[in-house]
Scaffold this active site. Structure first.
Site, PDB file in Angstrom:
ATOM      1  N   GLU A 267       0.819  -1.209   0.000  1.00 37.05           N
ATOM      2  CA  GLU A 267       0.000   0.000   0.000  1.00 37.05           C
ATOM      3  C   GLU A 267       0.857   1.265   0.000  1.00 37.05           C
ATOM      4  O   GLU A 267       0.572   2.204  -0.721  1.00 37.05           O
ATOM      5  CB  GLU A 267      -0.948   0.014   1.204  1.00 37.05           C
ATOM      6  CG  GLU A 267      -2.068  -1.009   1.126  1.00 37.05           C
ATOM      7  CD  GLU A 267      -3.148  -0.679   0.099  1.00 37.05           C
ATOM      8  OE1 GLU A 267      -3.219   0.465  -0.375  1.00 37.05           O
ATOM      9  OE2 GLU A 267      -3.928  -1.589  -0.239  1.00 37.05           O
TER      10      GLU A 267
ATOM     11  N   ASP B  87      -6.109   8.172  -1.025  1.00 35.38           N
ATOM     12  CA  ASP B  87      -5.626   7.321   0.065  1.00 35.38           C
ATOM     13  C   ASP B  87      -4.434   7.999   0.715  1.00 35.38           C
ATOM     14  O   ASP B  87      -3.578   8.545   0.024  1.00 35.38           O
ATOM     15  CB  ASP B  87      -5.193   5.948  -0.462  1.00 35.38           C
ATOM     16  CG  ASP B  87      -6.345   5.163  -1.063  1.00 35.38           C
ATOM     17  OD1 ASP B  87      -7.490   5.371  -0.633  1.00 35.38           O
ATOM     18  OD2 ASP B  87      -6.092   4.325  -1.950  1.00 35.38           O
TER      19      ASP B  87
END
Length: 148
Positions: free
Chosen positions: A57, A73
């Site tokens: 991520e 994000d």
């Protein structure tokens, strides 16, 4: 002499310019942080699951950022602005973690941890994270914690 000056100049520029790179947390330090914060066994996950998630991520970068079009994000766990944090830009943000997205990009990851655990608790696992689903789920992840 000129090499010394160049060295000082590079250090000065590195400190003076706002960086997009946050703190990169080392693998074993991240393992310790996750263990200390009760991630082993949390919602049926392991520290290795979380380590793989964080690697894919954010690359262990506290200041990671990704634009998904209508939402973004943020931080080491790549927490989304549509549901979990408020960035002041995402229309209809739920802000379920009651936090400003910018707080998810500083070097203090305590609030990131609280929000990531809330997400995992509500989802009963790590399925909200595509990095985990695409790279980690169902795989041998022991290398992420080996030697730490």
């Amino acid at each position: 002499k000129s090499m010394l000056f160049l060295g000082f100049l590079l250090v000065f520029l590195g400190l003076a310019l706002p960086g997009t790179q946050g703190r990169i947390i080392s693998r074993c330090e991240m393992v310790k942080i996750l263990r200390r914060n009760g991630f082993q066994g949390f919602e049926g996950t392991t520290v290795a699951d979380w380590m793989c998630l964080v690697k894919y991520e954010s690359g262990y970068n506290t200041k990671a950022y990704n634009n998904n079009g209508p939402s973004r994000d943020y931080g080491i766990f790549q927490i989304n602005s549509k549901y979990w944090c408020n960035d002041g830009r995402t229309a209809g943000s739920k802000n379920a973690c009651h936090i400003s997205c910018s707080k998810l990009q500083d070097d203090n990851i305590e609030d990131d941890i609280r929000c990531a655990k809330k997400i995992a608790r509500e989802a009963h696992g790590l399925s909200p994270w595509y990095g985990w689903k695409n790279h980690c789920r169902g795989r041998d992840l022991s290398s992420f914690v080996r030697g730490c």
